[in-house]
Design an enzyme around this catalytic site. Structure first.
Site, mmCIF file in Angstrom:
data_model
loop_
_atom_site.group_PDB
_atom_site.id
_atom_site.type_symbol
_atom_site.label_atom_id
_atom_site.label_comp_id
_atom_site.label_asym_id
_atom_site.label_seq_id
_atom_site.Cartn_x
_atom_site.Cartn_y
_atom_site.Cartn_z
ATOM 1 C CB SER A 143 44.827 64.424 -5.116
ATOM 2 O OG SER A 143 45.854 64.153 -6.214
ATOM 3 C CE1 TYR A 156 48.369 61.539 -1.937
ATOM 4 C CE2 TYR A 156 47.607 61.505 -4.139
ATOM 5 C CZ TYR A 156 48.120 62.158 -2.816
ATOM 6 O OH TYR A 156 48.034 63.403 -2.973
#
Length: 267
Positions: A143, A156
Site C-alpha cells: 500500500s 495496517y
C-alpha cells in the site's frame, strides 16, 4: 503479449476487488488461476466463470483462513497437488482504523496475521519450489501506507511496511535462482494509493452529498490532500502492473516497491 500458459497463479483474496482484477489480468495471459477468498458459493461461481471467460487455462477455488497458519499450510499443499505455484500474489488484507490507545489487541493480531504473517507463510512454501523450477513470481500487494505513516492505522501501516521489508529480503535471498532464459525468481511489491474498490464507495458517496452530488468532484475533493492527480486508480490498472511483473522479461525487476498513487509519495 505476456504468455503465462501452463503457469499456475495463486492470488489470495481474489474473489473481488484488486485481487480479482489481478487474477483476471493473469487469466488473460492464459495462467491457471487458484482462486481464494471469503465468499458465498454464488460469488465463487461468478468469479470463476469470469476468469474462464478472460482466458484462464483453468480455475479452481481453494479455501483457507489466512489467520490460521495450519490452514495456510493446507491451502499451499492443495495448490501444490493441483500443479504448484509459479506465481504467488499476496493480496488479501483487512483493516480496522482506531487510535493506538484504543486499538483492540485482537484487531492488531488479526491485521498482522492476515496482512503480513500470511505472506511469510505462503512465500516460505512457494519460493523453494520456484527456485527449483527456475521461474517464479511473488507480487505482494502492499500500500502507499507501506511507504508513509497514517494516523489511526497502526497495525495496517506496520504490516504494510513489514511486507515491503520481507519482500526485499526474499528478493535478495532468491536473486540468483533461475536465469534470464528461465525467467528467474523475483519478489516485488505494488503500493496502491486510492483505488476504486467497494471499500471506498461509501466515502465517495458521502463526500458527493456534501458538495452537491457530483461524483467526480467528490473524488477530487476526497483525494486533494493526498493524491496530487486527484484521480483514483481502477483495480484493472493494478492487475496490468502485476501481469507485467510476472512476464519472464521482468527477470531483473526484483526487490521493488512500486507506488500507483498519483504522486502521493512524491510529496
Amino acid at each position: 503479449m505476456t504468455d503465462l500458459s501452463g503457469k499456475t497463479a495463486l492470488v489470495t483474496g481474489s474473489v473481488q476487488g484488486i485481487g480479482f482484477a489481478i487474477a483476471e489480468a493473469l487469466a488473460s495471459a492464459g495462467a491457471r488461476i487458484a482462486l481464494h477468498g471469503i465468499a458465498q458459493e454464488a460469488e465463487i461461481e461468478q468469479a470463476s466463470a469470469a476468469l474462464q471467460a478472460a482466458g484462464a487455462g483453468d480455475v479452481h477455488f481453494f479455501p483457507g483462513d489466512l489467520m490460521q497458519p495450519e490452514e495456510i499450510d493446507a491451502l499451499m499443499a492443495a495448490v501444490a497437488d493441483w500443479g504448484g505455484v509459479d506465481i504467488l500474489v499476496n493480496n488479501a488484507g483487512i483493516q480496522h482504523p482506531a487510535p493506538i490507545a484504543d486499538m483492540p489487541r485482537a484487531s492488531w493480531n488479526a491485521i498482522i496475521a492476515v496482512n503480513l504473517s500470511a505472506a511469510f507463510h505462503t512465500m516460505q512454501h512457494a519460493l523453494p519450489v520456484m527456485a527449483d523450477r527456475g521461474f517464479g513470481r511473488v507480487v505482494n500487494i502492499a500500500s502507499v501506507q507501506g511507504l508513509i505513516g497514517s494516523v489511526h492505522k497502526a497495525p495496517y501501516v506496520a504490516a504494510k511496511h513489514g511486507i515491503i521489508g520481507l519482500s526485499k529480503v526474499a528478493a535478495l535471498e532468491y536473486a540468483t535462482a533461475g536465469s534470464k532464459a528461465t525467467g528467474g525468481v523475483t519478489v516485488n511489491c505494488i503500493c496502491p494509493g486510492w483505488t476504486e474498490t467497494a471499500l471506498i464507495v461509501p466515502q465517495i458517496e458521502a463526500r458527493a452529498q456534501i458538495i452537491g452530488g457530483d461524483r467526480d468532484a467528490a473524488i477530487a475533493d476526497l483525494l486533494a490532500e493526498k493524491q496530487p492527480t486527484r484521480r483514483t486508480s481502477d483495480p484493472s490498472e493494478i492487475g496490468r502492473l502485476a501481469l507485467w511483473l510476472c512476464d519472464p522479461m521482468a527477470h531483473n525487476v526484483t526487490g521493488t516497491a512500486i507506488p500507483v498513487d498519483g504522486g502521493w509519495t512524491a510529496q
